[in-house]
Structures are given as structure tokens and as C-alpha cells.
Design a protein around this motif. Structure first.
Motif, PDB file in Angstrom:
ATOM      1  N   PHE A   1      35.616  36.938  35.492  1.00 18.37           N
ATOM      2  CA  PHE A   1      35.275  35.710  34.760  1.00 18.37           C
ATOM      3  C   PHE A   1      33.787  35.755  34.434  1.00 18.37           C
ATOM      4  N   GLU A   2      33.471  35.655  33.152  1.00 15.31           N
ATOM      5  CA  GLU A   2      32.074  35.763  32.719  1.00 15.31           C
ATOM      6  C   GLU A   2      31.680  34.551  31.883  1.00 15.31           C
ATOM      7  N   LEU A   3      30.579  33.930  32.263  1.00 16.09           N
ATOM      8  CA  LEU A   3      29.995  32.833  31.499  1.00 16.09           C
ATOM      9  C   LEU A   3      28.788  33.393  30.763  1.00 16.09           C
TER      10      LEU A   3
ATOM     11  N   ARG B 287      34.272  34.593  28.843  1.00 13.30           N
ATOM     12  CA  ARG B 287      35.022  35.828  28.611  1.00 13.30           C
ATOM     13  C   ARG B 287      35.793  36.162  29.894  1.00 13.30           C
ATOM     14  N   THR B 288      37.017  36.576  29.720  1.00 12.28           N
ATOM     15  CA  THR B 288      37.836  36.993  30.860  1.00 12.28           C
ATOM     16  C   THR B 288      38.353  38.405  30.613  1.00 12.28           C
ATOM     17  N   TYR B 289      38.300  39.218  31.673  1.00 15.41           N
ATOM     18  CA  TYR B 289      38.805  40.588  31.630  1.00 15.41           C
ATOM     19  C   TYR B 289      39.846  40.725  32.745  1.00 15.41           C
ATOM     20  N   VAL B 290      41.030  41.199  32.396  1.00 13.30           N
ATOM     21  CA  VAL B 290      42.123  41.317  33.364  1.00 13.30           C
ATOM     22  C   VAL B 290      42.428  42.798  33.566  1.00 13.30           C
ATOM     23  N   TYR B 291      42.330  43.243  34.839  1.00 18.01           N
ATOM     24  CA  TYR B 291      42.583  44.632  35.184  1.00 18.01           C
ATOM     25  C   TYR B 291      43.879  44.744  35.983  1.00 18.01           C
ATOM     26  N   THR B 292      44.669  45.748  35.644  1.00 17.48           N
ATOM     27  CA  THR B 292      45.957  45.943  36.302  1.00 17.48           C
ATOM     28  C   THR B 292      45.761  46.548  37.691  1.00 17.48           C
ATOM     29  N   PRO B 293      46.637  46.207  38.629  1.00 12.67           N
ATOM     30  CA  PRO B 293      46.512  46.790  39.975  1.00 12.67           C
ATOM     31  C   PRO B 293      46.815  48.280  39.970  1.00 12.67           C
ATOM     32  N   LYS B 294      46.211  48.973  40.918  1.00 15.49           N
ATOM     33  CA  LYS B 294      46.362  50.419  41.144  1.00 15.49           C
ATOM     34  C   LYS B 294      45.652  51.258  40.075  1.00 15.49           C
ATOM     35  N   THR B 295      45.955  51.031  38.798  1.00 12.65           N
ATOM     36  CA  THR B 295      45.364  51.858  37.736  1.00 12.65           C
ATOM     37  C   THR B 295      44.025  51.337  37.255  1.00 12.65           C
TER      38      THR B 295
ATOM     39  N   LYS C 156      43.984  45.200  30.902  1.00 13.78           N
ATOM     40  CA  LYS C 156      45.246  44.686  30.345  1.00 13.78           C
ATOM     41  C   LYS C 156      44.982  43.654  29.254  1.00 13.78           C
ATOM     42  N   TYR C 157      44.112  42.705  29.533  1.00 14.46           N
ATOM     43  CA  TYR C 157      43.805  41.649  28.564  1.00 14.46           C
ATOM     44  C   TYR C 157      42.312  41.376  28.576  1.00 14.46           C
ATOM     45  N   THR C 158      41.821  40.881  27.482  1.00 16.24           N
ATOM     46  CA  THR C 158      40.467  40.337  27.396  1.00 16.24           C
ATOM     47  C   THR C 158      40.482  39.169  26.423  1.00 16.24           C
ATOM     48  N   ASP C 159      39.815  38.094  26.788  1.00 14.82           N
ATOM     49  CA  ASP C 159      39.818  36.880  25.969  1.00 14.82           C
ATOM     50  C   ASP C 159      38.408  36.314  25.872  1.00 14.82           C
ATOM     51  N   THR C 160      38.156  35.597  24.788  1.00 13.26           N
ATOM     52  CA  THR C 160      36.916  34.859  24.595  1.00 13.26           C
ATOM     53  C   THR C 160      37.253  33.417  24.267  1.00 13.26           C
ATOM     54  N   ILE C 161      36.724  32.495  25.060  1.00 11.42           N
ATOM     55  CA  ILE C 161      37.015  31.064  24.904  1.00 11.42           C
ATOM     56  C   ILE C 161      35.727  30.335  24.537  1.00 11.42           C
ATOM     57  N   TYR C 162      35.787  29.564  23.454  1.00 12.40           N
ATOM     58  CA  TYR C 162      34.648  28.754  23.024  1.00 12.40           C
ATOM     59  C   TYR C 162      34.863  27.303  23.450  1.00 12.40           C
ATOM     60  N   GLN C 163      33.752  26.613  23.564  1.00 15.49           N
ATOM     61  CA  GLN C 163      33.824  25.199  23.920  1.00 15.49           C
ATOM     62  C   GLN C 163      34.376  24.387  22.745  1.00 15.49           C
ATOM     63  N   ARG C 164      35.018  23.297  23.077  1.00 17.27           N
ATOM     64  CA  ARG C 164      35.516  22.361  22.066  1.00 17.27           C
ATOM     65  C   ARG C 164      35.106  20.949  22.461  1.00 17.27           C
ATOM     66  N   PRO C 165      35.066  20.017  21.520  1.00 16.64           N
ATOM     67  CA  PRO C 165      34.636  18.651  21.849  1.00 16.64           C
ATOM     68  C   PRO C 165      35.480  18.061  22.971  1.00 16.64           C
ATOM     69  N   TYR C 166      34.794  17.408  23.883  1.00 13.55           N
ATOM     70  CA  TYR C 166      35.467  16.820  25.043  1.00 13.55           C
ATOM     71  C   TYR C 166      35.426  15.303  24.942  1.00 13.55           C
TER      72      TYR C 166
END
Length: 235
Positions: A138-140, A163-171, A175-185
Motif C-alpha cells: 500500500f503506497e500513499l 497505489r496498491t501492488y498485489v504479489y502472488t504467494p510463493k512466486t 498480480k494486480y496494480t491499481d491507482t486510486i484518486y481522491q473524490r469529493p467527500y
């Protein structure tokens, strides 16, 4: 003057004795009937054996026990802390990470472990040591600082992305990487099952904190969806 008849006196005496005997027999029969009713009533009283003892109640199955649900996926979350995050308030940063972990843990099909801080190499090494859990880094990040548009030592919290990075077990494959932006709250509340905005005049101690925590929950929901898990309903 007539003489008394002895036979009549004897007959009367016998009749009186007969009446007394009949009365005594009737009284004895009534007493026996009453004692029989008392004995029958006593026999219907529950005995102490029908009541479970304290030890039996504790060893028996407990009512209302929560059913366990099989975990479909396990995550090990690590927080990536590098040079670009030095200007971020640590309390605000920890609140954003906690929102991400808490949102993942709200799903009964997910197991979450907070592994503390680490970089990408450490996240990959952790993934290699896991047998079934996916490692999530998990990266801010301050997008302006990474692109050279920001000022040195200053962080615009409104421009932070996740930003999130997902790593598979053992190997340890990515597996996935995502970028999330802020939205009005906007703070909301449920009235009759419908969300409505709630006005507030409070001054936030950390600018954009609500937006950041909301973005962290969005990142968690995105991750759950990628693993075909329906995100939990909002509180």
C-alpha cells in the motif's frame, strides 16, 4: 305396669354397635382415599435428575454460537514508505492505512494481516515465504512530487493518490496494480435506508483526511472485486 322386654334392649344395643362400626369403617375409608391422593400428587413432582447440573450446561452446545465462515482469500498488507512520503503527517498516514485494512477485514471471506512497513523488494520476499496469502503493498504517493511539479518538503494532501501492488504467494509475481484518486467527500447518514448528506461546520485538523480515508476504502473495494468478492455494505 308392663315389664321391659330384654330382647328389645339387646336388639337396640346391637343396632347401635352396628351403626358405630359402619361409621368407623367409613371414616377409615375416607382417610385411606385422602392419603392416596397425596401420594399421587407427590409422585408427579419433577425430580432433581431432570434438571441439568452446572457442569452439564457448560459442556453442552451453546445456543446462538456464531457460525464460522471459510476464508476465501488472505492478504498481508505492507505500507510502502519512501522519500516522497516524508512530508505527510504520520497520524494522517496511519489513519489512511487503517481505513484500508479495516475495510478489507469487514468481509467475512477475507483474512487480513498488517505486516508493517516495507519496500517492494521486501514485499516480494514476503510473498515468496507465503503459502497462500497475497501480499499487498500500500503506497500513499504525492503525484506532484514524483512528476517534479511539487515543492520540495511540501505535500499537497489534496493531490495524494493511493497505489496498491498485489504479489502472488510463493512466486511473488505482480498480480494486480491499481491507482486510486481522491473524490469529493460528503458525510452522510441513513434515513429510512436512504443516504442523505449531513451538514457539518467542523474544521478538519488534517486537510483532505476524509477524502484520503474514503480513497483507501475505494482501493480496498477495488481489490475485493478483483478477487470476485462482493464488498461489504457501507455502515
Amino acid at each position: 305396669m308392663a315389664k321391659p322386654n330384654p330382647s328389645k334392649s339387646v336388639t337396640c344395643a346391637v343396632f347401635v354397635l352396628l351403626l358405630l362400626a359402619m361409621a368407623f369403617c367409613a371414616q377409615a375409608a375416607a382417610a385411606r382415599a385422602q392419603s392416596g391422593r397425596k401420594a399421587q400428587k407427590t409422585s408427579t413432582t419433577p425430580t432433581a435428575e431432570a434438571t441439568p447440573t452446572q457442569g452439564e450446561s457448560e459442556s453442552g452446545p451453546k445456543q446462538g454460537a456464531k457460525k464460522t465462515t471459510d476464508v476465501l482469500v488472505s492478504f498481508v498488507v505492507m505500507y510502502y514508505d519512501d522519500q516522497t512520503s516524508f512530508g505527510i503527517d504520520p497520524r494522517a498516514r496511519d489513519g489512511v492505512l487503517a481505513s484500508f485494512v479495516q475495510r478489507l477485514g469487514q468481509s467475512v471471506s477475507v483474512s487480513v494481516t498488517d505486516a508493517g512497513r516495507g519496500r517492494r523488494q521486501e514485499a516480494r520476499e514476503r510473498a515468496k515465504s507465503e503459502s497462500s496469502a497475497f501480499v499487498v503493498l500500500f503506497e500513499l504517493e504525492d503525484e506532484a512530487a514524483t512528476t517534479g511539479r511539487g515543492s520540495v518538503g511540501q505535500v499537497n494532501t489534496g493531490g495524494l493518490i493511493i497505489r496498491t501492488y498485489v504479489y502472488t504467494p510463493k512466486t511473488a509475481d505482480l498480480k494486480y496494480t491499481d491507482t486510486i484518486y481522491q473524490r469529493p467527500y460528503r458525510q452522510t447518514a441513513r434515513i429510512g435506508g436512504v443516504r442523505v448528506p449531513v451538514p457539518t461546520r467542523g474544521i478538519e485538523r488534517y486537510p483532505s483526511q476524509h477524502e484520503l480515508e474514503q480513497a483507501a476504502r475505494d482501493a480496498a473495494d477495488r481489490l475485493l472485486t478483483r478477487f470476485h468478492i462482493t464488498p461489504p455494505p457501507d455502515n
